[in-house]
Design a protein around this motif. Structure first.
Motif, PDB file in Angstrom:
ATOM      1  N   MET A 176     -12.824  53.835 -59.870  1.00  0.00           N
ATOM      2  CA  MET A 176     -12.941  54.359 -61.223  1.00  0.00           C
ATOM      3  C   MET A 176     -12.985  55.889 -61.266  1.00  0.00           C
ATOM      4  O   MET A 176     -12.713  56.492 -62.308  1.00  0.00           O
ATOM      5  CB  MET A 176     -14.208  53.809 -61.896  1.00  0.00           C
ATOM      6  N   ALA A 177     -13.280  56.521 -60.132  1.00  0.00           N
ATOM      7  CA  ALA A 177     -13.325  57.980 -60.108  1.00  0.00           C
ATOM      8  C   ALA A 177     -11.981  58.575 -60.511  1.00  0.00           C
ATOM      9  O   ALA A 177     -11.924  59.659 -61.120  1.00  0.00           O
ATOM     10  CB  ALA A 177     -13.728  58.466 -58.713  1.00  0.00           C
ATOM     11  N   ASP A 178     -10.903  57.877 -60.179  1.00  0.00           N
ATOM     12  CA  ASP A 178      -9.557  58.371 -60.512  1.00  0.00           C
ATOM     13  C   ASP A 178      -9.345  58.456 -62.022  1.00  0.00           C
ATOM     14  O   ASP A 178      -8.520  59.237 -62.501  1.00  0.00           O
ATOM     15  CB  ASP A 178      -8.491  57.460 -59.913  1.00  0.00           C
ATOM     16  N   LEU A 179     -10.057  57.649 -62.781  1.00  0.00           N
ATOM     17  CA  LEU A 179      -9.879  57.648 -64.232  1.00  0.00           C
ATOM     18  C   LEU A 179     -10.390  58.914 -64.879  1.00  0.00           C
ATOM     19  O   LEU A 179     -10.094  59.192 -66.048  1.00  0.00           O
ATOM     20  CB  LEU A 179     -10.596  56.425 -64.837  1.00  0.00           C
ATOM     21  N   LEU A 180     -11.164  59.711 -64.134  1.00  0.00           N
ATOM     22  CA  LEU A 180     -11.720  60.949 -64.685  1.00  0.00           C
ATOM     23  C   LEU A 180     -10.816  62.148 -64.460  1.00  0.00           C
ATOM     24  O   LEU A 180     -11.139  63.256 -64.875  1.00  0.00           O
ATOM     25  CB  LEU A 180     -13.091  61.221 -64.060  1.00  0.00           C
ATOM     26  N   LYS A 222       0.763  56.435 -64.070  1.00  0.00           N
ATOM     27  CA  LYS A 222      -0.354  56.973 -64.849  1.00  0.00           C
ATOM     28  C   LYS A 222      -1.690  56.336 -64.478  1.00  0.00           C
ATOM     29  O   LYS A 222      -2.723  56.997 -64.463  1.00  0.00           O
ATOM     30  CB  LYS A 222      -0.107  56.750 -66.352  1.00  0.00           C
ATOM     31  N   VAL A 223      -1.684  55.038 -64.178  1.00  0.00           N
ATOM     32  CA  VAL A 223      -2.939  54.299 -63.935  1.00  0.00           C
ATOM     33  C   VAL A 223      -3.079  53.840 -62.490  1.00  0.00           C
ATOM     34  O   VAL A 223      -3.991  53.089 -62.159  1.00  0.00           O
ATOM     35  CB  VAL A 223      -3.031  53.087 -64.880  1.00  0.00           C
ATOM     36  N   SER A 224      -2.167  54.289 -61.635  1.00  0.00           N
ATOM     37  CA  SER A 224      -2.190  53.829 -60.243  1.00  0.00           C
ATOM     38  C   SER A 224      -3.374  54.402 -59.481  1.00  0.00           C
ATOM     39  O   SER A 224      -3.712  55.573 -59.612  1.00  0.00           O
ATOM     40  CB  SER A 224      -0.885  54.231 -59.543  1.00  0.00           C
ATOM     41  N   PHE A 225      -4.019  53.556 -58.660  1.00  0.00           N
ATOM     42  CA  PHE A 225      -5.104  54.020 -57.806  1.00  0.00           C
ATOM     43  C   PHE A 225      -4.582  54.602 -56.492  1.00  0.00           C
ATOM     44  O   PHE A 225      -5.340  55.152 -55.709  1.00  0.00           O
ATOM     45  CB  PHE A 225      -6.064  52.863 -57.489  1.00  0.00           C
TER      46      PHE A 225
END
Length: 415
Positions: free
Chosen positions: A410-414, A40-43
């Motif tokens: 941080m772009a992945d968090l969007l 879920k939070v992997s970059f």
């Protein structure tokens, strides 16, 4: 023993995420839940995979299911029977945990991992244990250019022997095997169609760009492809900030300084970012109109005046994609940036322009295609991946890790 339960590994849950039904007869290992939370939070995971992981976790939170109830010590004793038959990783532990439930239930085990499916079918021939392979097994997967392998001791010994061992890992031509041992990548090899060869790249020591070397295993493979004159067509796909264009430019300029090539030709299809407004007709001559699209190259070398100097010296040339037809490009590196914005016809035209002693490098990210005319079967990258893989003159690699900055990650968090 009449009760039937369904046990799922992580890959199966991701495959079935859109049609997943969980009830009290389903068995989910805590290892699977932990893997889903990490995805879920992997970059380093694709946005689609992370979205599926979030969807599965939501379903699990809303339902009741069976999980680890076995005595840990008994489970460890049971697992020792298979220590030499299965790799020492989470996939094997999840499989063994599911099989252990046959002491009490009939188990239907679901996995989307073909290797694990084969292990399960081979090792566990039991009337109380049935294995199912999930996912569309007829669907063609985009080729990453590399694959993680956990060799057996026999395969390790063969790899370092002087014998003609053949293609023991069943790799495609110019595909890289990332050989894992003790949960780490211990070695990397490439199948050249005849033998397994070790990486032959060298780090860069550049007066212009400084010292540059790979930061992760996929970048090592990329370096190897870029510096190999026997592989003239290289396709690098990867996420924003993974180093696609930077490394291609750095290697090209270094090889020009060393006399391997005369110049770098920078090409891109001049599409603006999707859902932004066209600024209108740009003023000036062709060079001035193309100038804004030279930004990535300017960012890499750090100064537009340095780029101008390289252009004046004939070491860099910017070419509009529409003006390449009829050209014969020799003794050069052709860097095609933002290549997700190309059709199969564009790719065909570019390849047909290549003459003696030239290298063609594509850098792109299919997820960033800026128009519907470049999506699905109209996308050149997809067609090239399908048609050219396994050709001795073609190599491909996917870069998964963002190396630009923590902010970029941080772009992945969007998503």
């Amino acid at each position: 023993m009449n009760k039937v339960i369904k046990a799922y590994d992580t890959s199966a849950l991701l495959d079935l995420s859109d049609n997943l039904v969980i009830d009290p007869t389903c068995y989910i290992s805590t290892l699977v839940i932990s893997e889903l939370e990490n995805i879920k939070v992997s970059f380093s995971k694709d946005t689609d995979v992370k979205a599926k992981a979030r969807q599965v976790v939501r379903i699990l939170k809303q339902t009741n299911f069976m999980t680890n109830t076995a005595d840990i010590k008994r489970m460890e004793r049971f697992s020792k029977k298979f220590v030499n038959k299965l790799p020492n990783n989470n996939d094997s532990k999840i499989l063994l945990e599911a099989y252990y439930q046959t002491k009490w239930y009939k188990v239907e085990f679901y996995t989307g991992d073909f290797t694990l499916y084969i292990f399960a079918q081979t090792l566990f021939k039991n009337d109380n244990f049935t294995v199912h392979l999930t996912g569309d097994t007829t669907k063609k997967r985009f080729w990453d250019g590399c694959v993680i392998i956990e060799p057996t001791e026999e395969q390790w010994n063969l790899l370092y022997s002087q014998e003609n061992i053949g293609n023991i890992f069943s790799l495609r031509i110019n595909e890289y095997g990332l050989l894992k041992k003790d949960d780490k990548i211990a070695a990397i090899c490439r199948w050249d169609g005849t033998n397994y060869v070790h990486l032959g790249y060298k780090p860069i020591k550049s007066a212009l760009l400084g010292n540059i070397e790979p930061r992760n295993v996929e970048q090592k493979c990329y370096f190897d492809l870029l510096q190999n004159p026997e592989i003239p067509i290289v396709n690098c796909v990867g996420r924003v900030g993974s180093g696609k264009t930077f490394l291609a430019t750095a290697v090209a300029l270094d090889m020009i300084d060393d006399g391997y090539y005369d110049k770098l030709i920078y090409v891109r299809n001049n599409f603006g970012v999707e859902d932004t407004k066209d600024p209108g007709a740009l003023p000036g001559d062709l060079e001035e109109k193309l100038r804004p699209f030279l930004g990535p190259l300017i960012d890499i070398v750090g100064d537009e005046f340095i780029v101008d100097k390289l252009i004046d010296e004939g070491k860099v040339e910017q070419v509009h994609l529409g003006y390449l037809r009829g050209r014969s490009l020799k003794n050069c590196v052709v860097l095609v940036d933002e290549s997700q914005n190309l059709t199969p016809s564009h790719i065909k035209m570019l390849i047909s322009r290549m003459a003696e002693n030239s290298k063609l490098i594509f850098c792109g990210d299919y997820s960033q295609a800026d128009s519907k005319i470049f999506r699905n079967q109209s996308n050149g990258l997809l067609k090239m991946n399908e048609r050219l893989q396994n050709h001795k003159l073609y190599g491909q690699i996917r870069l998964n890790k963002i190396e630009r900055s923590e902010i970029c990650q941080m772009a992945d968090l969007l998503d």
